[in-house]
Each structure stands twice: as C-alpha cells, then as structure tokens.
Design a protein around this motif. Structure first.
Motif, PDB file in Angstrom:
ATOM      1  N   ILE A   5       0.835  -1.193   0.000  1.00  0.00           N
ATOM      2  CA  ILE A   5       0.000   0.000   0.000  1.00  0.00           C
ATOM      3  C   ILE A   5       0.869   1.242   0.000  1.00  0.00           C
ATOM      4  CG2 ILE A   5      -2.001  -1.065   1.082  1.00  0.00           C
ATOM      5  CD1 ILE A   5      -1.086   0.212   3.724  1.00  0.00           C
ATOM      6  N   ASP A   6       0.334   2.296  -0.575  1.00  0.00           N
ATOM      7  CA  ASP A   6       1.006   3.592  -0.580  1.00  0.00           C
ATOM      8  C   ASP A   6       0.133   4.548   0.228  1.00  0.00           C
ATOM      9  OD1 ASP A   6       2.071   6.097  -1.078  1.00  0.00           O
ATOM     10  OD2 ASP A   6       2.534   5.643  -3.176  1.00  0.00           O
ATOM     11  N   GLY A  12      -8.641   7.684   1.858  1.00  0.00           N
ATOM     12  CA  GLY A  12      -9.545   7.288   2.935  1.00  0.00           C
ATOM     13  C   GLY A  12     -10.955   6.941   2.493  1.00  0.00           C
ATOM     14  N   ALA A  13     -11.117   6.520   1.257  1.00  0.00           N
ATOM     15  CA  ALA A  13     -12.451   6.195   0.744  1.00  0.00           C
ATOM     16  C   ALA A  13     -13.051   4.951   1.403  1.00  0.00           C
ATOM     17  CB  ALA A  13     -12.413   6.006  -0.773  1.00  0.00           C
ATOM     18  N   GLY A  14     -12.209   4.039   1.864  1.00  0.00           N
ATOM     19  CA  GLY A  14     -12.687   2.855   2.576  1.00  0.00           C
ATOM     20  C   GLY A  14     -13.168   1.713   1.720  1.00  0.00           C
ATOM     21  N   GLN A  15     -13.023   1.811   0.417  1.00  0.00           N
ATOM     22  CA  GLN A  15     -13.480   0.737  -0.471  1.00  0.00           C
ATOM     23  C   GLN A  15     -12.708  -0.554  -0.241  1.00  0.00           C
ATOM     24  OE1 GLN A  15     -16.239   0.943  -2.560  1.00  0.00           O
ATOM     25  NE2 GLN A  15     -16.440   2.777  -1.317  1.00  0.00           N
ATOM     26  N   GLN A  26      -8.722   0.853   8.445  1.00  0.00           N
ATOM     27  CA  GLN A  26      -8.442   2.272   8.307  1.00  0.00           C
ATOM     28  C   GLN A  26      -8.069   2.853   9.662  1.00  0.00           C
ATOM     29  OE1 GLN A  26     -12.343   3.006   6.225  1.00  0.00           O
ATOM     30  NE2 GLN A  26     -11.098   4.593   5.258  1.00  0.00           N
ATOM     31  N   ARG A  27      -7.154   3.816   9.636  1.00  0.00           N
ATOM     32  CA  ARG A  27      -6.807   4.529  10.861  1.00  0.00           C
ATOM     33  C   ARG A  27      -8.003   5.380  11.280  1.00  0.00           C
ATOM     34  NH1 ARG A  27      -0.963   6.409   8.780  1.00  0.00           N
ATOM     35  NH2 ARG A  27      -2.174   8.207   8.125  1.00  0.00           N
ATOM     36  N   GLU A  28      -8.263   5.415  12.554  1.00  0.00           N
ATOM     37  CA  GLU A  28      -9.415   6.162  13.055  1.00  0.00           C
ATOM     38  C   GLU A  28      -9.262   7.666  12.891  1.00  0.00           C
ATOM     39  OE1 GLU A  28     -11.113   5.147  16.795  1.00  0.00           O
ATOM     40  OE2 GLU A  28     -10.626   3.029  16.538  1.00  0.00           O
ATOM     41  N   ASP A  29      -8.044   8.166  13.034  1.00  0.00           N
ATOM     42  CA  ASP A  29      -7.857   9.619  13.017  1.00  0.00           C
ATOM     43  C   ASP A  29      -7.992  10.266  11.641  1.00  0.00           C
ATOM     44  OD1 ASP A  29      -5.456   8.305  12.381  1.00  0.00           O
ATOM     45  OD2 ASP A  29      -4.227   9.982  13.044  1.00  0.00           O
ATOM     46  N   ASP A  30      -7.583   9.559  10.579  1.00  0.00           N
ATOM     47  CA  ASP A  30      -7.637  10.174   9.246  1.00  0.00           C
ATOM     48  C   ASP A  30      -8.169   9.256   8.145  1.00  0.00           C
ATOM     49  OD1 ASP A  30      -5.497   8.448   9.002  1.00  0.00           O
ATOM     50  OD2 ASP A  30      -4.010  10.006   8.627  1.00  0.00           O
ATOM     51  N   GLY A  31      -8.496   8.014   8.460  1.00  0.00           N
ATOM     52  CA  GLY A  31      -9.081   7.109   7.476  1.00  0.00           C
ATOM     53  C   GLY A  31      -8.104   6.462   6.518  1.00  0.00           C
ATOM     54  N   VAL A  32      -6.819   6.718   6.687  1.00  0.00           N
ATOM     55  CA  VAL A  32      -5.814   6.131   5.797  1.00  0.00           C
ATOM     56  C   VAL A  32      -5.765   4.614   5.997  1.00  0.00           C
ATOM     57  CG1 VAL A  32      -3.329   6.026   5.292  1.00  0.00           C
ATOM     58  CG2 VAL A  32      -4.451   8.227   5.591  1.00  0.00           C
ATOM     59  N   VAL A  33      -5.567   3.915   4.911  1.00  0.00           N
ATOM     60  CA  VAL A  33      -5.541   2.451   4.922  1.00  0.00           C
ATOM     61  C   VAL A  33      -4.459   1.905   5.848  1.00  0.00           C
ATOM     62  CG1 VAL A  33      -4.017   2.283   2.905  1.00  0.00           C
ATOM     63  CG2 VAL A  33      -5.539   0.392   3.453  1.00  0.00           C
ATOM     64  N   VAL A  34      -4.801   0.798   6.497  1.00  0.00           N
ATOM     65  CA  VAL A  34      -3.865   0.032   7.317  1.00  0.00           C
ATOM     66  C   VAL A  34      -3.856  -1.378   6.753  1.00  0.00           C
ATOM     67  CG1 VAL A  34      -3.422  -0.930   9.609  1.00  0.00           C
ATOM     68  CG2 VAL A  34      -4.328   1.388   9.387  1.00  0.00           C
ATOM     69  N   LEU A  35      -2.691  -1.877   6.424  1.00  0.00           N
ATOM     70  CA  LEU A  35      -2.559  -3.226   5.884  1.00  0.00           C
ATOM     71  C   LEU A  35      -2.445  -4.212   7.035  1.00  0.00           C
ATOM     72  CD1 LEU A  35      -2.264  -4.954   3.335  1.00  0.00           C
ATOM     73  CD2 LEU A  35       0.192  -4.525   3.434  1.00  0.00           C
ATOM     74  N   LEU A  36      -3.417  -5.106   7.136  1.00  0.00           N
ATOM     75  CA  LEU A  36      -3.431  -6.094   8.211  1.00  0.00           C
ATOM     76  C   LEU A  36      -2.656  -7.356   7.851  1.00  0.00           C
ATOM     77  CD1 LEU A  36      -7.221  -5.876   9.156  1.00  0.00           C
ATOM     78  CD2 LEU A  36      -5.292  -4.713  10.260  1.00  0.00           C
ATOM     79  N   ALA A  57      -7.803   5.896  -5.479  1.00  0.00           N
ATOM     80  CA  ALA A  57      -6.495   6.548  -5.501  1.00  0.00           C
ATOM     81  C   ALA A  57      -5.390   5.642  -6.039  1.00  0.00           C
ATOM     82  CB  ALA A  57      -6.139   7.017  -4.097  1.00  0.00           C
ATOM     83  N   LEU A  58      -5.739   4.395  -6.366  1.00  0.00           N
ATOM     84  CA  LEU A  58      -4.755   3.422  -6.843  1.00  0.00           C
ATOM     85  C   LEU A  58      -3.612   3.260  -5.837  1.00  0.00           C
ATOM     86  CD1 LEU A  58      -4.643   4.428 -10.608  1.00  0.00           C
ATOM     87  CD2 LEU A  58      -6.054   2.668  -9.536  1.00  0.00           C
ATOM     88  N   ALA A  59      -3.987   3.180  -4.554  1.00  0.00           N
ATOM     89  CA  ALA A  59      -2.998   3.099  -3.482  1.00  0.00           C
ATOM     90  C   ALA A  59      -2.629   1.671  -3.110  1.00  0.00           C
ATOM     91  CB  ALA A  59      -3.531   3.824  -2.244  1.00  0.00           C
ATOM     92  N   ILE A  60      -3.239   0.688  -3.781  1.00  0.00           N
ATOM     93  CA  ILE A  60      -2.992  -0.725  -3.476  1.00  0.00           C
ATOM     94  C   ILE A  60      -2.340  -1.396  -4.671  1.00  0.00           C
ATOM     95  CG2 ILE A  60      -4.026  -2.933  -2.846  1.00  0.00           C
ATOM     96  CD1 ILE A  60      -6.427  -1.262  -1.749  1.00  0.00           C
ATOM     97  N   GLU A  61      -1.202  -2.031  -4.427  1.00  0.00           N
ATOM     98  CA  GLU A  61      -0.512  -2.796  -5.472  1.00  0.00           C
ATOM     99  C   GLU A  61      -0.519  -4.262  -5.076  1.00  0.00           C
ATOM    100  OE1 GLU A  61       3.811  -3.017  -7.751  1.00  0.00           O
ATOM    101  OE2 GLU A  61       3.497  -1.528  -6.185  1.00  0.00           O
ATOM    102  N   VAL A  62      -0.873  -5.109  -6.030  1.00  0.00           N
ATOM    103  CA  VAL A  62      -0.916  -6.545  -5.787  1.00  0.00           C
ATOM    104  C   VAL A  62       0.141  -7.214  -6.657  1.00  0.00           C
ATOM    105  CG1 VAL A  62      -2.336  -8.621  -5.913  1.00  0.00           C
ATOM    106  CG2 VAL A  62      -3.382  -6.453  -5.253  1.00  0.00           C
ATOM    107  N   LEU A  63       1.064  -7.913  -6.020  1.00  0.00           N
ATOM    108  CA  LEU A  63       2.114  -8.645  -6.727  1.00  0.00           C
ATOM    109  C   LEU A  63       1.804 -10.123  -6.669  1.00  0.00           C
ATOM    110  CD1 LEU A  63       5.216  -6.788  -5.229  1.00  0.00           C
ATOM    111  CD2 LEU A  63       4.017  -6.277  -7.365  1.00  0.00           C
ATOM    112  N   LYS A  64       1.900 -10.786  -7.807  1.00  0.00           N
ATOM    113  CA  LYS A  64       1.613 -12.227  -7.845  1.00  0.00           C
ATOM    114  C   LYS A  64       2.875 -13.006  -8.058  1.00  0.00           C
ATOM    115  CE  LYS A  64      -3.033 -11.571  -9.499  1.00  0.00           C
ATOM    116  NZ  LYS A  64      -4.010 -11.894 -10.478  1.00  0.00           N
TER     117      LYS A  64
END
Length: 64
Positions: A5-6, A12-15, A26-36, A57-64
C-alpha cells in the motif's frame, strides 16, 4: 500474492475495507488504509484484487 500500500496516495475512501476487511483497515484519526496482512491466504486473493480495483487513488498494489 503480496500486497503493498502507498499511504501517501490513500484518500480514505474505505473501499478496500468494504471489499476485504480481513486484509485492510483504516486509521481512526484520518481514514488512511492500514494493511493487516501483506501476504493474505489464498481464500482472500479475490477480495484483495477487488479491493485494489475499487481503490479510487490506486494506493494498493498486488504482486503475484
């Protein structure tokens, strides 16, 4: 599969959380993604790919 993730791109769209809540949160304070789970199990791969496709935002990259 490896997930990267970037946080700087995240709006912070949450999709991602809606698509794959076992892998993303998502972080509670600003909604930014958290990778679990950067290396999700195979049964989550489809959901992760869906999350990456939904990210406005194209903030997720998936490598196979």
């Amino acid at each position: 599969m490896k997930v990267i993730i970037d946080e700087d791109k995240c709006v912070g769209a949450g999709q991602c959380v809606l698509a794959a809540d076992q892998v993303f949160d998502q972080r509670e304070d600003d909604g930014v993604v958290v990778l679990l789970d950067a290396l999700p199990p195979e049964d989550q791969h489809s959901a992760v790919e869906d999350a990456a496709a939904r990210c406005p935002a194209l903030a997720i990259e998936v490598l196979k």
